[in-house]
Structure formats: structure tokens, C-alpha cells
Design an enzyme around this catalytic site. Structure first.
Site, PDB file in Angstrom:
ATOM      1  N   CYS A   2      80.914  25.446  -1.281  1.00  0.00           N
ATOM      2  CA  CYS A   2      81.086  26.885  -0.652  1.00  0.00           C
ATOM      3  C   CYS A   2      81.573  26.644   0.786  1.00  0.00           C
ATOM      4  O   CYS A   2      81.447  25.431   1.429  1.00  0.00           O
ATOM      5  CB  CYS A   2      79.604  27.495  -0.561  1.00  0.00           C
ATOM      6  SG  CYS A   2      79.000  27.551  -2.249  1.00  0.00           S
ATOM      7  N   ARG A  27      87.247  27.021  -0.689  1.00  0.00           N
ATOM      8  CA  ARG A  27      86.199  26.331  -1.194  1.00  0.00           C
ATOM      9  C   ARG A  27      85.194  26.942  -2.041  1.00  0.00           C
ATOM     10  O   ARG A  27      84.178  26.419  -2.343  1.00  0.00           O
ATOM     11  CB  ARG A  27      85.200  25.882   0.012  1.00  0.00           C
ATOM     12  CG  ARG A  27      86.212  24.928   1.021  1.00  0.00           C
ATOM     13  CD  ARG A  27      85.376  24.677   2.118  1.00  0.00           C
ATOM     14  NE  ARG A  27      84.173  23.791   1.957  1.00  0.00           N
ATOM     15  CZ  ARG A  27      84.209  22.431   1.989  1.00  0.00           C
ATOM     16  NH1 ARG A  27      85.202  21.735   2.451  1.00  0.00           N
ATOM     17  NH2 ARG A  27      83.277  21.712   1.778  1.00  0.00           N
ATOM     18  N   TRP A  75      80.745  29.349  -4.108  1.00  0.00           N
ATOM     19  CA  TRP A  75      81.277  29.162  -5.497  1.00  0.00           C
ATOM     20  C   TRP A  75      79.684  28.948  -6.209  1.00  0.00           C
ATOM     21  O   TRP A  75      78.937  28.306  -5.660  1.00  0.00           O
ATOM     22  CB  TRP A  75      81.761  27.743  -5.464  1.00  0.00           C
ATOM     23  CG  TRP A  75      82.176  27.380  -6.784  1.00  0.00           C
ATOM     24  CD1 TRP A  75      83.379  27.600  -7.230  1.00  0.00           C
ATOM     25  CD2 TRP A  75      81.560  26.575  -7.861  1.00  0.00           C
ATOM     26  NE1 TRP A  75      83.545  26.853  -8.751  1.00  0.00           N
ATOM     27  CE2 TRP A  75      82.491  26.322  -8.835  1.00  0.00           C
ATOM     28  CE3 TRP A  75      80.247  25.828  -7.680  1.00  0.00           C
ATOM     29  CZ2 TRP A  75      81.998  25.296 -10.014  1.00  0.00           C
ATOM     30  CZ3 TRP A  75      79.851  25.088  -8.758  1.00  0.00           C
ATOM     31  CH2 TRP A  75      80.738  24.767  -9.836  1.00  0.00           C
ATOM     32  N   ASN A 101      75.425  25.499   1.327  1.00  0.00           N
ATOM     33  CA  ASN A 101      76.452  24.753   0.248  1.00  0.00           C
ATOM     34  C   ASN A 101      75.701  23.632  -0.338  1.00  0.00           C
ATOM     35  O   ASN A 101      75.176  22.782   0.483  1.00  0.00           O
ATOM     36  CB  ASN A 101      77.644  24.351   1.268  1.00  0.00           C
ATOM     37  CG  ASN A 101      78.536  23.652   0.351  1.00  0.00           C
ATOM     38  OD1 ASN A 101      78.185  23.637  -1.026  1.00  0.00           O
ATOM     39  ND2 ASN A 101      79.490  22.823   0.709  1.00  0.00           N
ATOM     40  N   GLY A 102      75.372  23.604  -1.689  1.00  0.00           N
ATOM     41  CA  GLY A 102      74.765  22.791  -2.152  1.00  0.00           C
ATOM     42  C   GLY A 102      73.812  23.150  -3.303  1.00  0.00           C
ATOM     43  O   GLY A 102      73.846  24.317  -3.921  1.00  0.00           O
ATOM     44  N   GLU A 490      97.837  14.555 -16.467  1.00  0.00           N
ATOM     45  CA  GLU A 490      97.522  15.508 -15.137  1.00  0.00           C
ATOM     46  C   GLU A 490      98.666  16.725 -15.124  1.00  0.00           C
ATOM     47  O   GLU A 490      98.297  17.958 -14.607  1.00  0.00           O
ATOM     48  CB  GLU A 490      98.361  14.838 -13.925  1.00  0.00           C
ATOM     49  CG  GLU A 490      98.497  15.380 -12.675  1.00  0.00           C
ATOM     50  CD  GLU A 490      97.225  15.748 -12.086  1.00  0.00           C
ATOM     51  OE1 GLU A 490      97.304  16.851 -11.124  1.00  0.00           O
ATOM     52  OE2 GLU A 490      96.129  15.704 -12.585  1.00  0.00           O
ATOM     53  N   LYS A 494      97.015  20.271 -14.736  1.00  0.00           N
ATOM     54  CA  LYS A 494      97.644  21.602 -13.768  1.00  0.00           C
ATOM     55  C   LYS A 494      97.693  22.746 -14.393  1.00  0.00           C
ATOM     56  O   LYS A 494      97.469  24.083 -13.805  1.00  0.00           O
ATOM     57  CB  LYS A 494      99.051  21.112 -13.429  1.00  0.00           C
ATOM     58  CG  LYS A 494      99.019  19.965 -12.062  1.00  0.00           C
ATOM     59  CD  LYS A 494      98.520  20.305 -10.795  1.00  0.00           C
ATOM     60  CE  LYS A 494      97.103  20.100 -10.498  1.00  0.00           C
ATOM     61  NZ  LYS A 494      96.390  18.878 -10.612  1.00  0.00           N
ATOM     62  N   GLU A 497      94.250  24.400 -15.163  1.00  0.00           N
ATOM     63  CA  GLU A 497      93.666  24.936 -13.989  1.00  0.00           C
ATOM     64  C   GLU A 497      94.140  26.312 -13.472  1.00  0.00           C
ATOM     65  O   GLU A 497      93.266  27.102 -13.054  1.00  0.00           O
ATOM     66  CB  GLU A 497      93.641  24.023 -12.900  1.00  0.00           C
ATOM     67  CG  GLU A 497      93.118  22.906 -12.820  1.00  0.00           C
ATOM     68  CD  GLU A 497      93.174  21.622 -11.961  1.00  0.00           C
ATOM     69  OE1 GLU A 497      92.377  21.148 -11.230  1.00  0.00           O
ATOM     70  OE2 GLU A 497      94.432  21.468 -11.712  1.00  0.00           O
ATOM     71  N   HIS A 513      98.281  10.804 -34.792  1.00  0.00           N
ATOM     72  CA  HIS A 513      96.822  10.539 -35.359  1.00  0.00           C
ATOM     73  C   HIS A 513      95.986  11.880 -34.932  1.00  0.00           C
ATOM     74  O   HIS A 513      94.627  11.687 -34.650  1.00  0.00           O
ATOM     75  CB  HIS A 513      96.201   9.323 -34.634  1.00  0.00           C
ATOM     76  CG  HIS A 513      97.176   8.156 -34.826  1.00  0.00           C
ATOM     77  ND1 HIS A 513      96.726   7.313 -35.991  1.00  0.00           N
ATOM     78  CD2 HIS A 513      97.827   7.339 -34.124  1.00  0.00           C
ATOM     79  CE1 HIS A 513      97.776   6.263 -36.120  1.00  0.00           C
ATOM     80  NE2 HIS A 513      98.221   6.303 -34.987  1.00  0.00           N
ATOM     81  N   LYS A 612      87.780  23.581  -4.514  1.00  0.00           N
ATOM     82  CA  LYS A 612      88.625  22.486  -3.979  1.00  0.00           C
ATOM     83  C   LYS A 612      87.877  21.224  -3.925  1.00  0.00           C
ATOM     84  O   LYS A 612      87.988  20.109  -4.088  1.00  0.00           O
ATOM     85  CB  LYS A 612      89.187  22.866  -2.652  1.00  0.00           C
ATOM     86  CG  LYS A 612      90.154  21.758  -2.126  1.00  0.00           C
ATOM     87  CD  LYS A 612      91.436  21.648  -3.037  1.00  0.00           C
ATOM     88  CE  LYS A 612      92.383  20.646  -2.424  1.00  0.00           C
ATOM     89  NZ  LYS A 612      93.493  20.214  -3.585  1.00  0.00           N
TER      90      LYS A 612
END
Length: 617
Positions: A2, A27, A75, A101-102, A490, A494, A497, A513, A612
Site C-alpha cells: 500500500c 503501490r 491493495w 501497509n502490511g 517473461e 507481461k 499482467e 509434449h 508494484k
């Protein structure tokens, strides 16, 4: 996870806090809130589900009434995004406000105790428990002052937190504390700032104190910044840091989104990461973090790379680089799994921890475990004075600059640049790389910024057009071999996300496979096919895809004919050594994900459910 902003001074606290929240919205952005103290020492709170601009609509009446205040972007962890779960949270007596935050892991036990004491709760959050616990201690002892009550409460909780607290009876005072989540204190002229990072106050001061783990501070104009150890109240003398951050770095600079700006900043961020370290004319790689511990690194029986998300993909490429050039065995682990599987670690191991923010909770926990077992821990992160940079035995900063877009772009390619330098430095030192090979590779590494600049200029509009044809795709498959298998992972991440399209990355040889069963005329397949490495095998993979009518988007070197003639869409990029090709190939993959997301109307910089800096497990 947050965003926290606080202010006490002579300016309008509302403007400082709201503008600070805008900068920290990366954040957390599922809800936002603000609390200010008026001239009569009364607290006024406004909060809402949604973004900072939603908060502004309901809180503009607070503008101009206060010189002390704090705000929060959330968040969600405990409790769904909603008005009542938004921060700040207010104590039962309406005198104390907190932002957090946490995660407070023992909140349920504490909540049960407080309920038995007659406290009531309006939200589902763990944070509301903490603010009422502070009130509980002050109610219990009428002589207890506010900062001491905060300290008592923090000694009763365990988990991770960064908090800022205000009390109606303590005008102009902010009490802050941290354990596992970052918090910076900006030191101005007759004013003080609090924030999760320095971006909210960079235009007001260049001096900051980064609160250390297990410390708290009481901040006021009258007494300045008083820092104490939470556990035993021992006074701490702070280390004042000079901020290198500039206002221009955290603004969009004319780009539609931060992500697009950061994609286009990669020639500079790679160059900045190489600057002062890669000295081609002298034929050396100069890295203090490596040089200071060179023998420890070279004598390692094993290197373990720990990371999460995009940094984990960088670590996979790092494994290829270090094993090929330094010939040291490497394992790559998800930090989130590493600490829970009772890993075998000895004092002959070197652990490399990679984190963009330097605050990733899973990675921090894995580092602590590695150090307990006697391993040497080397950190790679982008944020100066972050937790990981302070806790590791040595390390290297990537010089990507602030990355605001939640989906990492320039931080990823800067991490690959650092890993390339480390692998080549170790390989040259231990004799696995000859002078001729070393010079060839560092010359190619030195050329990467210009090649990334070239691929941006030549592919940007092309990729933008290609993206239009895949707006309605439901699934994507990304394929690569060797160094470019992690690049495929990656690329798929992207797209997932920011566009919310399901995408998977696979080694190209593994396609038959299992994933080949999914291929039909509706399945887009992105395949990374540079001329080096396993080109002939990739040609065979493309033929297998086309035999099943799959739509192929091929990333090939300039002038390629064989794969290009088979592909439905062709994106060319400059040729380089196979080991560096993921750095260049990642750029058009970032652009592809970006434009597909834009055309789908997604919030590119703030994708749903993501934040983030992941400071909780």
C-alpha cells in the site's frame, strides 16, 4: 503493498497528501483515504473504494483546513475493497487514526481480546485491530503518552507493517513505525514528510531518513524526528540520506502511460547500468560489489538465485549466463517456495537475491533463511537503501531509475545487464573465458543500448499494428529455446499482467509434449527465433505449428528468410550473441503486451489485483 503519505508543517496538508497519493498509486489502487487535523485539533476523515481521484471527489472540503495529515492507497489483504475497509481506520473513541501497509498476522487473537474488553469493529481489516489496541493501552494507563502506547501495541503484534498514526490530543504529531515494509521521512525546512518511498516529497527536500527495521519515530515541528527501537525504546541517531531522485523521473514526460515511457527508457537504463562498470577500451569490468567478494563468489560450490515474478525470469537467464561463462553450478528458486521447503544450504553456497523494489517480502524472508544457514548473500535491486540492499552481504544496484508501471520492463532488462556483467566478470577471473572471448562479449554488451534503441525505432509502429489483430484473443503461447525460453516466460507474463489474456511460456521443444494439443487457427503463438543457438530446431517447431494452422508471430534477426517466410507476422531485431538476445527480444514483447492491453481498454499502469512492491507474503 500500500501507499502511505504523511505531512506536518506549514503548507496545506491536504494538497501534499493528495498529490503524494497520486505518485504512490502504483503501490495500491483499490481504495484510498485521507485524514487531516483542523485548527481545533479535530480529526476529519474521508475514504472510499476506488482510486485517488474518487477520493478527491468526496474530500475537497478538507482542503485548506489543516497543516497535519496523512493518506493511504490500498491493495487489499484483509477484507474486500470497500469504503469501510479503506484506510485510515479510527479508534473507538474517535481520537486515533492509523494507516498501515502490511499484515498483522495475530490480529484475530488481539481482536478477540479487544472484543472481550468491549471494543467494536467497523471493518474486516487487521489494521483496525491495531488502532484500537493503541487506544486500549492508553485507556488502561491514563499517564501513558501516545508514542509509548504505539510502541506497546507494536510489541504485541507480529507480521509486517509500516504505519503512521495521529492522535487528536497530540496536535501536529505523526508517529510512524516499520517492520518489513519501507518508510521514508523527508526532512524539510520547518516541515516533515512521511511516505512509502521518496517520490511524494522529492520537490520539497533532498534529505531523507529511511526508517530501519524494528524502529519507530515520533515526528513534530516542536521536537523534530525522535527515532527509537520499538523493542526497548533505545534512542537511535538517524543516518540522513541525500536523495538522487528527480521530479522528471517520476512524471510521464508526454507518454500516455508510465509503462510506455519506461519501455522507451531502456536504452538509457541499460547504458546507466553499464556506466562506470563496463570499460571496453581498458578490457575490464569494474564492479565494487563483485571485486570486494570475488574470491568468495569464485569459490562457491553452488550459486542459488532467489526471486519472484519478473525477477525470477531474469534469474533463469542468469543461470544460463553464469553456468556458461563462469562454470559454477546455479539453481534458481522462487523465493516464495524456498523458505518453506527446508532447503539444503551451506556456508559454501552463494545466494543471489533479485528484487526490483528491494522490499519483496518473500525474497527478504528467503535471504534471512540463507544467512542463518551461513550462505553468502548478494543482492541485485533497483532502489538505493532498500531493505534487501541493507541486509545482504554485498550487491549491485541496477540503475534503471524509478519504475512506476506495475508491469516491470526496464528493471528486467537492467537486471539482465547486471547478471551479464557478473557472469563475464567471474568467467574472466577464473579463466573460463579467454581474453579473445571476453573482449568479443563485452564489446557486444557495450553495443546493446544502441541496439535496443534501434529495435524501438524500427518495431514500434509495426508491433502497434500487429496488436490490433489480437485484441479478442483468449489465449497465447510463447515459445523460445535456450536463453530465450525465460524470455518467452517473461513475454507471456507481461501479456497476462496487463491485458488479462491467458498466456503461457514454454521451451519450444516442450510444445509437442502437451501444449500442441491447444494449437488451432485461433491460437496465436509468439516464437523467439534468433539465428544463433538452436535456429534449425526452432524452424522445425514453426513447421509443426503451421501444420496445425496456428497463427505465428515470429521474432527474428534482421534479414531472416526461413522463419520469416513461414510466419504470419514478423518482427525483426538486431543480431547479437545468443546470451544477450533476451535483452533485445524482450522489448518488442513488452510493446506487444502494452498495445494489446491498450486496445482492450485495460488500465496498463495499474492492472487489476496487482501492485508494484509486494511487501506481504
Amino acid at each position: 503493498m500500500c501507499g502511505i503519505v504523511g505531512y506536518t508543517g506549514f503548507q496545506d496538508s491536504y494538497d501534499i497528501v493528495i498529490n503524494g497519493l497520486r505518485r504512490l498509486e502504483y503501490r495500491g489502487y483499490d481504495s484510498a483515504g485521507i485524514v487531516v487535523e483542523d485548527n481545533l485539533q479535530k480529526l476529519h476523515c474521508a475514504k472510499t473504494k476506488g482510486k485517488v481521484e474518487d477520493l478527491v471527489k468526496i474530500s475537497e472540503n478538507l482542503k485548506g483546513i489543516s497543516h497535519t495529515g496523512m493518506g493511504h492507497t490500498r491493495w487489499a489483504t484483509h477484507g474486500v475493497p470497500s469504503d469501510r475497509n479503506s484506510h485510515p481506520h479510527i479508534s473507538n473513541n474517535n481520537k486515533i487514526a492509523i494507516i498501515h501497509n502490511g499484515i498483522i498476522e495475530n490480529y484475530d487473537t488481539l481482536k478477540t481480546m479487544l472484543l472481550e474488553q468491549g471494543f467494536t469493529f467497523q471493518s474486516e481489516t487487521d489494521t483496525e485491530v491495531l488502532v484500537n489496541l493503541i487506544q486500549f493501552f492508553m485507556d488502561k494507563d491514563a499517564d501513558l503518552d501516545f508514542p509509548t502506547a504505539v510502541r506497546y501495541a507494536l510489541n504485541e503484534v507480529y507480521g509486517a507493517y509500516a504505519i503512521t498514526v495521529m492522535h487528536e490530543d497530540y496536535p501536529g504529531v505523526l508517529v510512524v513505525g516499520r517492520l518489513g515494509s519501507p518508510l521514508a521521512i523527508g526532512l524539510g525546512e520547518k516541515e516533515y514528510f512521511i511516505a512509502s518511498d521518496a517520490s511524494p516529497f522529492v520537490e520539497f527536500t533532498k534529505e531523507a531518513v529511511y526508517l530501519e527495521e524494528g524502529h519507530m519515530a515520533t515526528i513534530s515541528l516542536e521536537n523534530g524526528v525522535d527515532i527509537r527501537n520499538i523493542k526497548d525504546n533505545v534512542k537511535i541517531t538517524p543516518a540522513i540520506q541525500e536523495l538522487k531522485l528527480s521530479l522528471e523521473q517520476i512524471e510521464k514526460g508526454g507518454y500516455e502511460h508510465f509503462m510506455l515511457k519506461e519501455i522507451f527508457e531502456q536504452p538509457k537504463s541499460i547504458l546507466d547500468t553499464l556506466r562506470g562498470r563496463l570499460l571496453v577500451e581498458e578490457g575490464i569490468i569494474k564492479m565494487a560489489g563483485i571485486w570486494d567478494h570475488l574470491e568468495r563468489l569464485n569459490k562457491a560450490e553452488r550459486i542459488i538465485i532467489i526471486a519472484c515474478g519478473t525477477s525470477w525470469h531474469a534469474g533463469l537467464i542468469g543461470e544460463y549466463l553464469i553456468e556458461e561463462f563462469a562454470r559454477i553450478p546455479v539453481e534458481v528458486e522462487y523465493a516464495s517456495e524456498f523458505r518453506y521447503r527446508n532447503p539444503i544450504i551451506t556456508n559454501k553456497d552463494v545466494v543471489i537475491a533479485i528484487s526490483q523494489s528491494g522490499e519483496t517480502a518473500d525474497t527478504m524472508a528467503a535471504i534471512k533463511l540463507a544467512k542463518e544457514k551461513g550462505a553468502f548473500v548478494y543482492g541485485i535491486c533497483n532502489v538505493v537503501d532498500s531493505s534487501i540492499s541493507r541486509f545482504t552481504d554485498g550487491g549491485s544496484y541496477t540503475h534503471a531509475g524509478p519504475e512506476i508501471g506495475v508491469a516491470s520492463t526496464k528493471a528486467f532488462t537492467s537486471q539482465l545487464t547486471i547478471l551479464s556483467l557478473i557472469a563475464l566478470k567471474l568467467g574472466k577471473h577464473n579463466g573460463n573465458l579467454s581474453n579473445v572471448e571476453f573482449m568479443k562479449l563485452i564489446t557486444e554488451l557495450d553495443a546493446l543500448p544502441k541496439k535496443v534503441e534501434e529495435v524501438l525505432s524500427t518495431t514500434h509502429e509495426l508491433v502497434k499494428d500487429i496488436a490490433k489483430d489480437f485484441v479478442d484473443a483468449q489465449n497465447f503461447l510463447y515459445l523460445g529455446r535456450g536463453y530465450n525460453f525465460p524470455a518467452a516466460l517473461e513475454g507471456a507474463l507481461k501479456l497476462k499482467e496487463i491485458s488479462y489474456i491467458h498466456a503461457e511460456g514454454y521451451p519450444a521443444a516442450e510444445m509437442k509434449h502437451g501444449p500442441i494439443a491447444l494449437i488451432d487457427e485461433n491460437m496465436p503463438i509468439v516464437i523467439i527465433a534468433p539465428k544463433q543457438g538452436h535456429y534449425d530446431k526452432v524452424v522445425s517447431n514453426v513447421q509443426e505449428i503451421k501444420a496445425r494452422k496456428g497463427k505465428v508471430i515470429a521474432l527474428v534477426n534482421k534479414g531472416d528468410v526461413q522463419v520469416a517466410n513461414m510466419a504470419d507476422y514478423v518482427i525483426e531485431f538486431p543480431e547479437t550473441s545468443e546470451c544477450f538476445s533476451p535483452i533485445i527480444a524482450s522489448v518488442p514483447l513488452q510493446l506487444l503486451a502494452y498495445y494489446i492491453a491498450v486496445y482492450r481498454g485495460a488500465n496498463v499502469d495499474q492492472p487489476r489485483n496487482l501492485a508494484k512492491s509486494v511487501t506481504v507474503e
